[in-house]
Design a protein around this motif. Structure first.
Motif, PDB file in Angstrom:
ATOM      1  N   HIS A 169      40.863  55.034  46.652  1.00  0.00           N
ATOM      2  CA  HIS A 169      41.590  53.765  46.657  1.00  0.00           C
ATOM      3  C   HIS A 169      42.327  53.617  45.341  1.00  0.00           C
ATOM      4  CE1 HIS A 169      37.702  52.745  44.853  1.00  0.00           C
ATOM      5  NE2 HIS A 169      37.141  53.001  46.017  1.00  0.00           N
ATOM      6  N   ASP A 170      43.282  52.707  45.313  1.00  0.00           N
ATOM      7  CA  ASP A 170      44.151  52.580  44.145  1.00  0.00           C
ATOM      8  C   ASP A 170      43.625  51.598  43.099  1.00  0.00           C
ATOM      9  OD1 ASP A 170      44.624  50.244  45.557  1.00  0.00           O
ATOM     10  OD2 ASP A 170      46.801  50.304  45.301  1.00  0.00           O
ATOM     11  N   TYR A 171      42.399  51.156  43.223  1.00  0.00           N
ATOM     12  CA  TYR A 171      41.780  50.277  42.234  1.00  0.00           C
ATOM     13  C   TYR A 171      40.545  50.975  41.667  1.00  0.00           C
ATOM     14  CZ  TYR A 171      39.179  49.228  46.529  1.00  0.00           C
ATOM     15  OH  TYR A 171      38.470  49.327  47.703  1.00  0.00           O
ATOM     16  N   HIS A 172      40.083  50.475  40.529  1.00  0.00           N
ATOM     17  CA  HIS A 172      38.872  50.996  39.897  1.00  0.00           C
ATOM     18  C   HIS A 172      37.651  50.398  40.589  1.00  0.00           C
ATOM     19  CE1 HIS A 172      41.524  52.460  36.815  1.00  0.00           C
ATOM     20  NE2 HIS A 172      41.900  51.237  36.512  1.00  0.00           N
ATOM     21  N   GLU A 173      36.524  51.101  40.489  1.00  0.00           N
ATOM     22  CA  GLU A 173      35.293  50.635  41.123  1.00  0.00           C
ATOM     23  C   GLU A 173      34.121  50.903  40.186  1.00  0.00           C
ATOM     24  OE1 GLU A 173      33.450  51.149  45.494  1.00  0.00           O
ATOM     25  OE2 GLU A 173      33.841  53.044  44.466  1.00  0.00           O
ATOM     26  N   GLU A 174      33.286  49.882  39.999  1.00  0.00           N
ATOM     27  CA  GLU A 174      32.028  50.040  39.285  1.00  0.00           C
ATOM     28  C   GLU A 174      30.916  49.652  40.240  1.00  0.00           C
ATOM     29  OE1 GLU A 174      31.839  48.923  35.068  1.00  0.00           O
ATOM     30  OE2 GLU A 174      33.902  48.196  35.353  1.00  0.00           O
ATOM     31  N   VAL A 175      29.858  50.457  40.269  1.00  0.00           N
ATOM     32  CA  VAL A 175      28.758  50.257  41.207  1.00  0.00           C
ATOM     33  C   VAL A 175      27.449  50.373  40.459  1.00  0.00           C
ATOM     34  CG1 VAL A 175      27.646  51.087  43.314  1.00  0.00           C
ATOM     35  CG2 VAL A 175      30.127  51.287  43.067  1.00  0.00           C
ATOM     36  N   TYR A 176      26.547  49.415  40.702  1.00  0.00           N
ATOM     37  CA  TYR A 176      25.194  49.468  40.159  1.00  0.00           C
ATOM     38  C   TYR A 176      24.221  49.543  41.333  1.00  0.00           C
ATOM     39  CZ  TYR A 176      20.945  48.284  37.680  1.00  0.00           C
ATOM     40  OH  TYR A 176      19.676  48.308  37.172  1.00  0.00           O
ATOM     41  N   LEU A 177      23.393  50.563  41.351  1.00  0.00           N
ATOM     42  CA  LEU A 177      22.396  50.765  42.403  1.00  0.00           C
ATOM     43  C   LEU A 177      21.152  49.953  42.029  1.00  0.00           C
ATOM     44  CD1 LEU A 177      21.329  52.158  44.956  1.00  0.00           C
ATOM     45  CD2 LEU A 177      20.892  54.181  43.584  1.00  0.00           C
ATOM     46  N   ILE A 178      21.016  48.787  42.638  1.00  0.00           N
ATOM     47  CA  ILE A 178      19.938  47.853  42.299  1.00  0.00           C
ATOM     48  C   ILE A 178      18.589  48.389  42.734  1.00  0.00           C
ATOM     49  CG2 ILE A 178      19.014  45.545  42.729  1.00  0.00           C
ATOM     50  CD1 ILE A 178      21.978  44.647  43.117  1.00  0.00           C
ATOM     51  N   HIS A 204      35.325  45.763  42.174  1.00  0.00           N
ATOM     52  CA  HIS A 204      36.591  46.469  42.377  1.00  0.00           C
ATOM     53  C   HIS A 204      37.681  45.697  41.621  1.00  0.00           C
ATOM     54  CE1 HIS A 204      34.840  47.503  46.600  1.00  0.00           C
ATOM     55  NE2 HIS A 204      34.211  48.144  45.640  1.00  0.00           N
ATOM     56  N   TYR A 205      38.547  46.390  40.911  1.00  0.00           N
ATOM     57  CA  TYR A 205      39.589  45.703  40.148  1.00  0.00           C
ATOM     58  C   TYR A 205      40.723  46.650  39.808  1.00  0.00           C
ATOM     59  CZ  TYR A 205      37.113  47.974  36.320  1.00  0.00           C
ATOM     60  OH  TYR A 205      36.507  48.906  35.516  1.00  0.00           O
ATOM     61  N   TYR A 206      41.904  46.055  39.500  1.00  0.00           N
ATOM     62  CA  TYR A 206      43.079  46.828  39.059  1.00  0.00           C
ATOM     63  C   TYR A 206      43.104  46.860  37.557  1.00  0.00           C
ATOM     64  CZ  TYR A 206      44.846  47.144  43.765  1.00  0.00           C
ATOM     65  OH  TYR A 206      44.996  47.460  45.085  1.00  0.00           O
ATOM     66  N   GLY A 222      43.736  41.259  40.514  1.00  0.00           N
ATOM     67  CA  GLY A 222      42.560  40.650  41.125  1.00  0.00           C
ATOM     68  C   GLY A 222      41.293  41.474  41.000  1.00  0.00           C
ATOM     69  N   ILE A 223      40.246  40.920  41.624  1.00  0.00           N
ATOM     70  CA  ILE A 223      38.907  41.494  41.538  1.00  0.00           C
ATOM     71  C   ILE A 223      38.156  41.206  42.837  1.00  0.00           C
ATOM     72  CG2 ILE A 223      37.953  39.399  40.479  1.00  0.00           C
ATOM     73  CD1 ILE A 223      36.184  41.264  38.757  1.00  0.00           C
ATOM     74  N   ARG A 224      37.234  42.077  43.158  1.00  0.00           N
ATOM     75  CA  ARG A 224      36.322  41.852  44.293  1.00  0.00           C
ATOM     76  C   ARG A 224      34.915  42.153  43.804  1.00  0.00           C
ATOM     77  NH1 ARG A 224      37.738  45.825  48.044  1.00  0.00           N
ATOM     78  NH2 ARG A 224      39.288  44.423  48.920  1.00  0.00           N
ATOM     79  N   THR A 225      33.990  41.231  44.066  1.00  0.00           N
ATOM     80  CA  THR A 225      32.579  41.467  43.767  1.00  0.00           C
ATOM     81  C   THR A 225      31.799  41.293  45.055  1.00  0.00           C
ATOM     82  OG1 THR A 225      32.239  39.162  43.123  1.00  0.00           O
ATOM     83  CG2 THR A 225      32.735  40.729  41.360  1.00  0.00           C
ATOM     84  N   ARG A 226      30.845  42.214  45.273  1.00  0.00           N
ATOM     85  CA  ARG A 226      30.083  42.150  46.513  1.00  0.00           C
ATOM     86  C   ARG A 226      28.770  42.909  46.385  1.00  0.00           C
ATOM     87  NH1 ARG A 226      33.619  46.132  50.484  1.00  0.00           N
ATOM     88  NH2 ARG A 226      33.015  48.103  49.513  1.00  0.00           N
ATOM     89  N   LEU A 227      27.874  42.595  47.288  1.00  0.00           N
ATOM     90  CA  LEU A 227      26.658  43.369  47.486  1.00  0.00           C
ATOM     91  C   LEU A 227      26.834  44.182  48.756  1.00  0.00           C
ATOM     92  CD1 LEU A 227      23.803  40.787  46.810  1.00  0.00           C
ATOM     93  CD2 LEU A 227      24.452  42.720  45.353  1.00  0.00           C
TER      94      LEU A 227
END
Length: 115
Positions: free
Chosen positions: A58-67, A113-115, A38-43
């Motif tokens: 956490h046990d999933y990967h995370e990508e973050v963009y500072l808007i 966030h995603y596996y 799965g995946i989670r997208t959020r602001l």
């Protein structure tokens, strides 16, 4: 192709009560920690002076963009304090320690966030 556009000021924001001055809105959340899919997208919005309280892993990967805005990651035994600004991008592989964070003037982050 149909595309739903949600403006940040029209999204439903929820307070993160375990933190200081942070709200978020989730767009999609199929993250399944049992099956590791799965995946989670959020602001995520740090209001001026807001911040997190602890180091996270956490046990999933995370990508973050500072808007917009500023975000400072506190120093730890392995890294010095560092402040990021508009356009900052972060990739954190699963099990990467990060945080705590705070923002002097506030910031808006897009997270995946995603596996």
């Amino acid at each position: 192709m149909n595309v739903a556009v949600i403006e940040a000021d029209q999204a439903q924001w929820v307070e993160v009560t375990s933190e200081r001055g942070i709200t978020l809105t989730v767009f999609k959340d199929t993250l399944d920690s049992i099956n590791k899919t799965g995946i989670r997208t959020r602001l995520v919005r740090f209001h001026p002076g807001g911040g997190t309280r602890e180091i996270y892993t956490h046990d999933y990967h995370e990508e973050v963009y500072l808007i917009e805005g500023d975000q400072t990651e506190s120093a730890s035994k392995d890294r010095p304090e560092k402040t990021y600004r508009d356009g900052g991008y972060f990739f954190r592989a699963a099990h990467t320690e990060h945080g705590p964070f705070h923002s002097e003037d506030g910031c808006l982050l897009f997270e995946v966030h995603y596996y």
